[in-house]
Design an enzyme around this catalytic site. Sequence first.
Site, PDB file in Angstrom:
ATOM      1  N   SER A 141      -7.924   0.411   8.881  1.00  0.00           N
ATOM      2  CA  SER A 141      -7.029   0.826   7.748  1.00  0.00           C
ATOM      3  C   SER A 141      -5.721   0.713   7.618  1.00  0.00           C
ATOM      4  O   SER A 141      -5.062   0.562   8.703  1.00  0.00           O
ATOM      5  CB  SER A 141      -7.608   2.304   7.421  1.00  0.00           C
ATOM      6  OG  SER A 141      -6.850   2.898   6.491  1.00  0.00           O
ATOM      7  N   TYR A 154      -7.322  11.471  11.313  1.00  0.00           N
ATOM      8  CA  TYR A 154      -7.789  10.223  10.828  1.00  0.00           C
ATOM      9  C   TYR A 154      -7.049   9.217  11.183  1.00  0.00           C
ATOM     10  O   TYR A 154      -7.509   7.931  11.743  1.00  0.00           O
ATOM     11  CB  TYR A 154      -8.194  10.179   9.230  1.00  0.00           C
ATOM     12  CG  TYR A 154      -8.700   8.927   8.653  1.00  0.00           C
ATOM     13  CD1 TYR A 154      -9.947   8.521   8.905  1.00  0.00           C
ATOM     14  CD2 TYR A 154      -7.937   8.040   7.938  1.00  0.00           C
ATOM     15  CE1 TYR A 154     -10.400   7.421   8.437  1.00  0.00           C
ATOM     16  CE2 TYR A 154      -8.213   6.968   7.466  1.00  0.00           C
ATOM     17  CZ  TYR A 154      -9.642   6.255   7.680  1.00  0.00           C
ATOM     18  OH  TYR A 154     -10.011   5.280   7.104  1.00  0.00           O
TER      19      TYR A 154
HETATM   20  P1  NAP Z   1     -18.213   5.405   2.750  1.00  0.00           P
HETATM   21  O1  NAP Z   1     -18.728   4.924   1.372  1.00  0.00           O
HETATM   22  O2  NAP Z   1     -18.230   6.889   2.941  1.00  0.00           O
HETATM   23  O3  NAP Z   1     -19.400   4.707   3.791  1.00  0.00           O
HETATM   24  C1  NAP Z   1     -19.577   5.217   5.026  1.00  0.00           C
HETATM   25  C2  NAP Z   1     -20.823   4.460   5.937  1.00  0.00           C
HETATM   26  O4  NAP Z   1     -20.452   4.870   7.167  1.00  0.00           O
HETATM   27  C3  NAP Z   1     -21.791   5.090   5.387  1.00  0.00           C
HETATM   28  O5  NAP Z   1     -22.782   3.932   5.347  1.00  0.00           O
HETATM   29  C4  NAP Z   1     -22.142   5.893   6.418  1.00  0.00           C
HETATM   30  O6  NAP Z   1     -23.848   5.705   6.605  1.00  0.00           O
HETATM   31  C5  NAP Z   1     -21.794   5.394   7.762  1.00  0.00           C
HETATM   32  N1  NAP Z   1     -21.348   6.266   8.757  1.00  0.00           N
HETATM   33  C6  NAP Z   1     -20.825   7.357   8.764  1.00  0.00           C
HETATM   34  N2  NAP Z   1     -20.813   8.346   9.662  1.00  0.00           N
HETATM   35  C7  NAP Z   1     -21.677   7.536  10.614  1.00  0.00           C
HETATM   36  C8  NAP Z   1     -22.362   7.779  11.894  1.00  0.00           C
HETATM   37  N3  NAP Z   1     -22.011   8.923  12.578  1.00  0.00           N
HETATM   38  N4  NAP Z   1     -23.093   6.788  12.406  1.00  0.00           N
HETATM   39  C9  NAP Z   1     -23.339   5.708  11.667  1.00  0.00           C
HETATM   40  N5  NAP Z   1     -22.963   5.448  10.351  1.00  0.00           N
HETATM   41  C10 NAP Z   1     -22.136   6.378   9.864  1.00  0.00           C
HETATM   42  O7  NAP Z   1     -17.027   4.855   3.217  1.00  0.00           O
HETATM   43  P2  NAP Z   1     -16.220   3.459   3.183  1.00  0.00           P
HETATM   44  O8  NAP Z   1     -14.920   3.346   2.287  1.00  0.00           O
HETATM   45  O9  NAP Z   1     -17.373   2.373   2.912  1.00  0.00           O
HETATM   46  O10 NAP Z   1     -15.884   3.181   4.694  1.00  0.00           O
HETATM   47  C11 NAP Z   1     -16.231   2.299   5.510  1.00  0.00           C
HETATM   48  C12 NAP Z   1     -15.015   2.201   6.345  1.00  0.00           C
HETATM   49  O11 NAP Z   1     -14.091   1.800   5.909  1.00  0.00           O
HETATM   50  C13 NAP Z   1     -14.760   3.393   7.390  1.00  0.00           C
HETATM   51  O12 NAP Z   1     -14.593   2.998   8.557  1.00  0.00           O
HETATM   52  C14 NAP Z   1     -13.410   3.701   6.702  1.00  0.00           C
HETATM   53  O13 NAP Z   1     -12.489   4.544   7.421  1.00  0.00           O
HETATM   54  C15 NAP Z   1     -12.794   2.426   6.098  1.00  0.00           C
HETATM   55  N6  NAP Z   1     -11.858   2.452   5.104  1.00  0.00           N
HETATM   56  C16 NAP Z   1     -12.244   2.999   4.063  1.00  0.00           C
HETATM   57  C17 NAP Z   1     -11.087   3.071   2.963  1.00  0.00           C
HETATM   58  C18 NAP Z   1     -11.433   3.562   1.548  1.00  0.00           C
HETATM   59  O14 NAP Z   1     -10.377   4.198   1.092  1.00  0.00           O
HETATM   60  N7  NAP Z   1     -12.722   3.860   1.174  1.00  0.00           N
HETATM   61  C19 NAP Z   1      -9.911   2.485   3.116  1.00  0.00           C
HETATM   62  C20 NAP Z   1      -9.558   1.936   4.576  1.00  0.00           C
HETATM   63  C21 NAP Z   1     -10.613   1.943   5.371  1.00  0.00           C
HETATM   64  P3  NAP Z   1     -24.602   7.296   6.829  1.00  0.00           P
HETATM   65  O15 NAP Z   1     -24.025   8.537   5.993  1.00  0.00           O
HETATM   66  O16 NAP Z   1     -25.895   7.043   6.164  1.00  0.00           O
HETATM   67  O17 NAP Z   1     -24.920   7.316   8.010  1.00  0.00           O
END
Ligand code: NAP
Length: 235
Positions: A141, A154
């Site tokens: 990120s 975080y």
């Molecule tokens: P999201 O829509 O909340 O999706 C998160 C995913 O991670 C879900 O599929 C969830 O699936 C899975 N997950 C969470 N905890 C888990 C665990 N303990 N074991 C296995 N799977 C787990 O969020 P996203 O935005 O797609 O985020 C994906 C990545 O991008 C993260 O690492 C986040 O830090 C990073 N990121 C996000 C943003 C943003 O603004 N959205 C920006 C920069 C970086 P389940 O709940 O089914 O397990």
Amino acid sequence: MKLSGRVAVITGASRGIGRAVAAKFAAEGAKVVISARDVERLNAVKSEIAITGAEVTSFRADVSNESDIKALVRYAINTYGRIDILVNNAGFGIFKPVIETQTEEFDSLFGVNMRGTFIATREVLADMISRRDGVIINIASLAGKNAVENGAAYAATKWAMLGFAKSLLLEVRKHNIRVVTICPGSVDTDFGSGHRPNRDKILRADDVADTALLAASLPATAMMSEIDLRPTNPN
Ligand code: NAP
């Protein structure tokens, strides 16, 4: 087809960025193993991808659980014979002042975002090293490079991911393994509260997936090691 026949394991693929990466990789000919905790959502994503005729399987794994990760890696190797691409994407955020952040919350953030990345990476390395081929993509990120008010715990997990990835790269490039770290700004997903007042201005999950595809489909001799991904015009 940019990833024809390549085997990709994607964590956190039940929604958001992971789901978009899985769909994009599958559309480019990859055999994808999607993983997360929510089996119903995983099945829905599997169906979405399978209907296109692409090769997809799912495996439930909680990345805070070491034996789940080991089982996921075993499953992928038993099913497809190898893992060409690992996408360490599973993650979550807790946003509150340090004074309000519980130790359990801090541990849980590190357990998923950093420890999960470490274990999954370690577990795929033996196969990649023996074949002298592999791509490890980490979804970090911009919070791993900047200060985040009310997001110290975080941000610390993402700064840790960057330190881990940069060091890993030095260790494994001699085996022809590429380490790619993508640092997106805000992406329109359910992440955090899922509350996005400026939805139309921020990145889309597909933008991150396109970036992952770009990095994964470069010639094997070239590595995009770190990518800052921002919306072009956030205003
Ligand atoms: P999201 O829509 O909340 O999706 C998160 C995913 O991670 C879900 O599929 C969830 O699936 C899975 N997950 C969470 N905890 C888990 C665990 N303990 N074991 C296995 N799977 C787990 O969020 P996203 O935005 O797609 O985020 C994906 C990545 O991008 C993260 O690492 C986040 O830090 C990073 N990121 C996000 C943003 C943003 O603004 N959205 C920006 C920069 C970086 P389940 O709940 O089914 O397990």
